[in-house]
Design an enzyme around this catalytic site. Structure first.
Site, PDB file in Angstrom:
ATOM      1  N   SER A 141      76.232   2.199  72.203  1.00 29.53           N
ATOM      2  CA  SER A 141      77.436   1.946  71.400  1.00 29.53           C
ATOM      3  C   SER A 141      78.610   2.777  71.868  1.00 29.53           C
ATOM      4  CB  SER A 141      77.185   2.352  69.947  1.00 29.53           C
ATOM      5  OG  SER A 141      76.145   1.628  69.383  1.00 29.53           O
ATOM      6  N   HIS A 164      76.566  -4.764  75.625  1.00 24.81           N
ATOM      7  CA  HIS A 164      76.681  -4.254  74.251  1.00 24.81           C
ATOM      8  C   HIS A 164      76.649  -5.407  73.258  1.00 24.81           C
ATOM      9  CE1 HIS A 164      79.072  -1.969  70.993  1.00 24.81           C
ATOM     10  NE2 HIS A 164      77.789  -1.711  70.893  1.00 24.81           N
ATOM     11  N   GLU A 176      79.692  -7.391  74.795  1.00 28.58           N
ATOM     12  CA  GLU A 176      80.618  -6.732  75.723  1.00 28.58           C
ATOM     13  C   GLU A 176      79.859  -6.445  77.021  1.00 28.58           C
ATOM     14  OE1 GLU A 176      83.700  -4.359  72.806  1.00 28.58           O
ATOM     15  OE2 GLU A 176      81.728  -3.487  73.088  1.00 28.58           O
ATOM     16  N   ASN A 214      83.968  -0.933  69.279  1.00 26.28           N
ATOM     17  CA  ASN A 214      83.709   0.324  68.579  1.00 26.28           C
ATOM     18  C   ASN A 214      84.884   1.300  68.648  1.00 26.28           C
ATOM     19  OD1 ASN A 214      81.285  -0.480  67.637  1.00 26.28           O
ATOM     20  ND2 ASN A 214      80.061   0.581  69.179  1.00 26.28           N
TER      21      ASN A 214
HETATM   22  N1  CAA Z   1      68.971 -13.385  61.717  1.00 26.76           N
HETATM   23  C1  CAA Z   1      69.326 -14.687  61.770  1.00 26.76           C
HETATM   24  N2  CAA Z   1      70.383 -15.175  61.105  1.00 26.76           N
HETATM   25  C2  CAA Z   1      71.086 -14.313  60.349  1.00 26.76           C
HETATM   26  C3  CAA Z   1      70.770 -12.954  60.248  1.00 26.76           C
HETATM   27  C4  CAA Z   1      69.657 -12.488  60.977  1.00 26.76           C
HETATM   28  N3  CAA Z   1      69.279 -11.213  60.963  1.00 26.76           N
HETATM   29  N4  CAA Z   1      71.653 -12.357  59.422  1.00 26.76           N
HETATM   30  C5  CAA Z   1      72.499 -13.304  59.024  1.00 26.76           C
HETATM   31  N5  CAA Z   1      72.154 -14.489  59.568  1.00 26.76           N
HETATM   32  C6  CAA Z   1      72.830 -15.764  59.391  1.00 26.76           C
HETATM   33  C7  CAA Z   1      72.406 -16.495  58.150  1.00 26.76           C
HETATM   34  O1  CAA Z   1      71.273 -17.311  58.348  1.00 26.76           O
HETATM   35  C8  CAA Z   1      73.643 -17.314  57.841  1.00 26.76           C
HETATM   36  O2  CAA Z   1      73.708 -18.454  58.675  1.00 26.76           O
HETATM   37  P1  CAA Z   1      74.502 -19.790  58.262  1.00 26.76           P
HETATM   38  O3  CAA Z   1      75.903 -19.378  57.922  1.00 26.76           O
HETATM   39  O4  CAA Z   1      74.411 -20.657  59.479  1.00 26.76           O
HETATM   40  O5  CAA Z   1      73.762 -20.304  57.083  1.00 26.76           O
HETATM   41  C9  CAA Z   1      74.789 -16.417  58.292  1.00 26.76           C
HETATM   42  O6  CAA Z   1      74.217 -15.478  59.197  1.00 26.76           O
HETATM   43  C10 CAA Z   1      75.396 -15.677  57.132  1.00 26.76           C
HETATM   44  O7  CAA Z   1      74.383 -14.907  56.487  1.00 26.76           O
HETATM   45  P2  CAA Z   1      74.261 -14.696  54.911  1.00 26.76           P
HETATM   46  O8  CAA Z   1      74.748 -15.932  54.212  1.00 26.76           O
HETATM   47  O9  CAA Z   1      72.898 -14.210  54.577  1.00 26.76           O
HETATM   48  O10 CAA Z   1      75.151 -13.450  54.599  1.00 26.76           O
HETATM   49  P3  CAA Z   1      76.643 -13.172  54.900  1.00 26.76           P
HETATM   50  O11 CAA Z   1      77.486 -14.389  54.828  1.00 26.76           O
HETATM   51  O12 CAA Z   1      76.935 -12.018  54.044  1.00 26.76           O
HETATM   52  O13 CAA Z   1      76.637 -12.715  56.439  1.00 26.76           O
HETATM   53  C11 CAA Z   1      76.538 -11.079  58.121  1.00 26.76           C
HETATM   54  C12 CAA Z   1      75.848 -11.675  56.898  1.00 26.76           C
HETATM   55  C13 CAA Z   1      76.507 -12.089  59.268  1.00 26.76           C
HETATM   56  C14 CAA Z   1      75.759  -9.854  58.527  1.00 26.76           C
HETATM   57  C15 CAA Z   1      78.036 -10.778  57.738  1.00 26.76           C
HETATM   58  O14 CAA Z   1      78.045  -9.985  56.581  1.00 26.76           O
HETATM   59  C16 CAA Z   1      78.772 -10.054  58.828  1.00 26.76           C
HETATM   60  O15 CAA Z   1      79.265 -10.665  59.782  1.00 26.76           O
HETATM   61  N6  CAA Z   1      78.909  -8.723  58.669  1.00 26.76           N
HETATM   62  C17 CAA Z   1      79.611  -7.887  59.637  1.00 26.76           C
HETATM   63  C18 CAA Z   1      78.677  -7.574  60.766  1.00 26.76           C
HETATM   64  C19 CAA Z   1      79.347  -6.739  61.810  1.00 26.76           C
HETATM   65  O16 CAA Z   1      80.521  -6.377  61.749  1.00 26.76           O
HETATM   66  N7  CAA Z   1      78.564  -6.410  62.831  1.00 26.76           N
HETATM   67  C20 CAA Z   1      79.005  -5.528  63.884  1.00 26.76           C
HETATM   68  C21 CAA Z   1      78.547  -4.119  63.569  1.00 26.76           C
HETATM   69  S1  CAA Z   1      79.090  -2.969  64.783  1.00 26.76           S
HETATM   70  C22 CAA Z   1      77.980  -3.151  66.022  1.00 26.76           C
HETATM   71  O17 CAA Z   1      77.016  -3.860  65.951  1.00 26.76           O
HETATM   72  C23 CAA Z   1      78.278  -2.351  67.254  1.00 26.76           C
HETATM   73  C24 CAA Z   1      77.776  -0.976  67.309  1.00 26.76           C
HETATM   74  O18 CAA Z   1      77.582  -0.504  68.444  1.00 26.76           O
HETATM   75  C25 CAA Z   1      77.561  -0.119  66.131  1.00 26.76           C
HETATM   76  P1  NAD Z   2      66.855   2.004  65.888  1.00 25.22           P
HETATM   77  O1  NAD Z   2      66.744   3.398  65.384  1.00 25.22           O
HETATM   78  O2  NAD Z   2      66.731   0.869  64.933  1.00 25.22           O
HETATM   79  O3  NAD Z   2      65.781   1.747  67.048  1.00 25.22           O
HETATM   80  C1  NAD Z   2      65.573   2.579  68.146  1.00 25.22           C
HETATM   81  C2  NAD Z   2      64.151   2.307  68.679  1.00 25.22           C
HETATM   82  O4  NAD Z   2      63.999   2.944  69.943  1.00 25.22           O
HETATM   83  C3  NAD Z   2      63.042   2.835  67.762  1.00 25.22           C
HETATM   84  O5  NAD Z   2      62.121   1.796  67.501  1.00 25.22           O
HETATM   85  C4  NAD Z   2      62.377   3.947  68.601  1.00 25.22           C
HETATM   86  O6  NAD Z   2      60.974   4.044  68.378  1.00 25.22           O
HETATM   87  C5  NAD Z   2      62.673   3.471  70.009  1.00 25.22           C
HETATM   88  N1  NAD Z   2      62.668   4.519  71.023  1.00 25.22           N
HETATM   89  C6  NAD Z   2      63.210   5.758  70.948  1.00 25.22           C
HETATM   90  N2  NAD Z   2      63.026   6.407  72.120  1.00 25.22           N
HETATM   91  C7  NAD Z   2      62.361   5.544  72.953  1.00 25.22           C
HETATM   92  C8  NAD Z   2      61.894   5.617  74.296  1.00 25.22           C
HETATM   93  N3  NAD Z   2      62.074   6.714  75.032  1.00 25.22           N
HETATM   94  N4  NAD Z   2      61.260   4.528  74.816  1.00 25.22           N
HETATM   95  C9  NAD Z   2      61.080   3.405  74.090  1.00 25.22           C
HETATM   96  N5  NAD Z   2      61.496   3.288  72.797  1.00 25.22           N
HETATM   97  C10 NAD Z   2      62.133   4.342  72.242  1.00 25.22           C
HETATM   98  O7  NAD Z   2      68.254   1.936  66.660  1.00 25.22           O
HETATM   99  P2  NAD Z   2      69.231   0.685  66.893  1.00 25.22           P
HETATM  100  O8  NAD Z   2      70.164   0.571  65.743  1.00 25.22           O
HETATM  101  O9  NAD Z   2      68.408  -0.484  67.305  1.00 25.22           O
HETATM  102  O10 NAD Z   2      70.104   1.220  68.104  1.00 25.22           O
HETATM  103  C11 NAD Z   2      69.600   1.242  69.419  1.00 25.22           C
HETATM  104  C12 NAD Z   2      70.743   1.380  70.417  1.00 25.22           C
HETATM  105  O11 NAD Z   2      71.654   0.289  70.243  1.00 25.22           O
HETATM  106  C13 NAD Z   2      71.573   2.651  70.283  1.00 25.22           C
HETATM  107  O12 NAD Z   2      72.006   3.043  71.543  1.00 25.22           O
HETATM  108  C14 NAD Z   2      72.752   2.189  69.426  1.00 25.22           C
HETATM  109  O13 NAD Z   2      73.897   2.984  69.601  1.00 25.22           O
HETATM  110  C15 NAD Z   2      72.963   0.801  69.981  1.00 25.22           C
HETATM  111  N6  NAD Z   2      73.626  -0.146  69.083  1.00 25.22           N
HETATM  112  C16 NAD Z   2      73.378  -0.105  67.748  1.00 25.22           C
HETATM  113  C17 NAD Z   2      74.002  -1.029  66.918  1.00 25.22           C
HETATM  114  C18 NAD Z   2      73.744  -1.033  65.447  1.00 25.22           C
HETATM  115  O14 NAD Z   2      74.502  -1.683  64.715  1.00 25.22           O
HETATM  116  N7  NAD Z   2      72.728  -0.373  64.954  1.00 25.22           N
HETATM  117  C19 NAD Z   2      74.852  -1.997  67.462  1.00 25.22           C
HETATM  118  C20 NAD Z   2      75.075  -2.027  68.863  1.00 25.22           C
HETATM  119  C21 NAD Z   2      74.457  -1.078  69.655  1.00 25.22           C
END
Ligand code: CAA
Ligand code: NAD
Length: 313
Positions: A141, A164, A176, A214
């Site tokens: 991330s 990503h 990404e 991010n």
């Molecule tokens: N698997 C399969 N399908 C899924 C799912 C999953 N885990 N989660 C949601 N869906 C699908 C549902 O089946 C549904 O599909 P349809 O519209 O075709 O029926 C759709 O997604 C919407 O789901 P819900 O109706 O259950 O719920 P919702 O409308 O509240 O949506 C959500 C859920 C898609 C998660 C929505 O809340 C959302 O987009 N949230 C924001 C998510 C976001 O910003 N993600 C990025 C996080 S940052 C990141 O990931 C990067 C990082 O490095 C940290």
């Molecule tokens: P998580 O905690 O759900 O899962 C991490 C997994 O990695 C665990 O099952 C752990 O047992 C396993 N693990 C740890 N060390 C290991 C090793 N040496 N070999 C094999 N397996 C190992 O974490 P997550 O949320 O799935 O995030 C994983 C990566 O993806 C991170 O780099 C995170 O920044 C990135 N990411 C997270 C998100 C998010 O929304 N959570 C979105 C995009 C990217």
């Protein structure tokens, strides 16, 4: 297709074989999602984790998620829907043996804990076992792809790219594609082809902290936490405000809990300490509230509690 993505595809497409066999390392919420989507689009997948328990949890997560997809795909026929779920799961081989798991991979995607030292060590082990021409990718991330790869040899560094994905992977369309300084154009082209083969839309970007999404999302999340710390409003009200006032699908606290508070803390602490151009930036200074929750093991949805309590759902 975006302009940048198009340049890479046409410049270097198909010099090397297309990606077929995918190995995902890390079976948590992201790794399981990446494995699931790859298998959905007919790739044979190996899912590696250090913990058998995590692999079992990952299988459960994939089964539930696939069932949601199958219900929409085959609304009239639950039997065919279940057969489809079983066929997709059948293309995913779980293992705790990394060396064996990467041996035949065309692409290895790493999705383990967000820690530079742990990721670097893992890529050393991956490089010792994967074919020389494999594309190596990190789903990090926040960490520079170039730094994760810095101890690998020159060919491996050219084959290393950021892929990503976003949470929840089965639903979020974007990937990404991060080009580090040494990533070859052939690697980018192969990565783009793979991203498209699994029904996702790529955005190509440089190897800078947070890439695109991010870099914009984390300041927003941290500012929301500081609003809470200053007692401006309750978490629930801040979430409602951003959903109804700004049209976000989740409020910032729902999103923090969804991503995982440990991951958010890893990201901001890392950037504050030594993120290129972000060092000492107050946007990423430690938050007492976030630190307390993580120290108590309240990591969000995945642990049953974060800013909100999920244990009764
Ligand atoms: N698997 C399969 N399908 C899924 C799912 C999953 N885990 N989660 C949601 N869906 C699908 C549902 O089946 C549904 O599909 P349809 O519209 O075709 O029926 C759709 O997604 C919407 O789901 P819900 O109706 O259950 O719920 P919702 O409308 O509240 O949506 C959500 C859920 C898609 C998660 C929505 O809340 C959302 O987009 N949230 C924001 C998510 C976001 O910003 N993600 C990025 C996080 S940052 C990141 O990931 C990067 C990082 O490095 C940290
Ligand atoms: P998580 O905690 O759900 O899962 C991490 C997994 O990695 C665990 O099952 C752990 O047992 C396993 N693990 C740890 N060390 C290991 C090793 N040496 N070999 C094999 N397996 C190992 O974490 P997550 O949320 O799935 O995030 C994983 C990566 O993806 C991170 O780099 C995170 O920044 C990135 N990411 C997270 C998100 C998010 O929304 N959570 C979105 C995009 C990217």
């Amino acid at each position: 297709m975006t302009g940048v993505a198009h340049r890479f595809t046409s410049a270097a497409a198909a010099q090397s074989a297309a990606i077929k066999r995918v190995t995902v390392v890390g079976g948590g919420q992201m790794g399981a999602g990446i494995a699931q989507v790859s298998a959905t689009f007919e790739h044979p997948v190996t899912l590696v984790d250090v913990s058998q328990e995590a692999l079992d949890r990952g299988k459960q997560y994939m089964g539930k998620s696939l069932a949601r997809v199958a219900k929409k795909k085959y609304p009239e026929d639950p039997k065919v829907a279940q057969e489809w779920v079983d066929a997709v799961l059948g293309r995913i081989e779980p293992t705790t043996n990394l060396a064996e798991g990467v041996r035949k991979a065309d692409l290895v995607v790493e999705a383990i804990v967000e820690n530079i030292g742990v990721k670097q060590r893992l890529f050393g082990d991956i490089a010792a076992g994967a074919p020389e021409q494999s594309v190596l990718a990190s789903n990090t991330s926040s960490l520079p792809i170039g730094r994760i790869a810095e101890q690998l040899n020159g060919t491996r560094r050219q084959n290393m790219v950021g892929l990503h994905f976003f949470n929840p992977v089965p639903q979020m369309k974007l990937v990404e594609v991060v080009k580090a300084n040494e990533t070859s154009e052939d690697t980018v082209a192969r990565a783009l082809e793979f991203v498209k083969s699994i029904g996702k839309a790529p955005a190509v970007c440089k190897d800078t902290p947070g890439f695109i999404v991010n870099r914009l999302l984390l300041p927003y999340m941290m500012e929301a936490i500081r609003l809470l710390e200053r007692d401006v409003a309750e978490a629930r009200d801040i979430d409602t405000a951003m959903k109804l006032g700004a049209g976000y699908p989740m409020g910032p606290f729902e999103l923090c809990d969804y991503v995982g508070l440990d991951t958010i803390k890893f990201i901001v602490d890392g950037w504050y300490k030594d993120g290129e151009g972000l060092q000492g930036n107050n946007l990423f200074a430690a938050s007492k509230k976030l630190d307390e929750l993580v120290a108590a093991g309240h990591l969000g949805v995945k642990s049953g509690r974060g800013f909100y309590d999920y244990s009764k759902k």
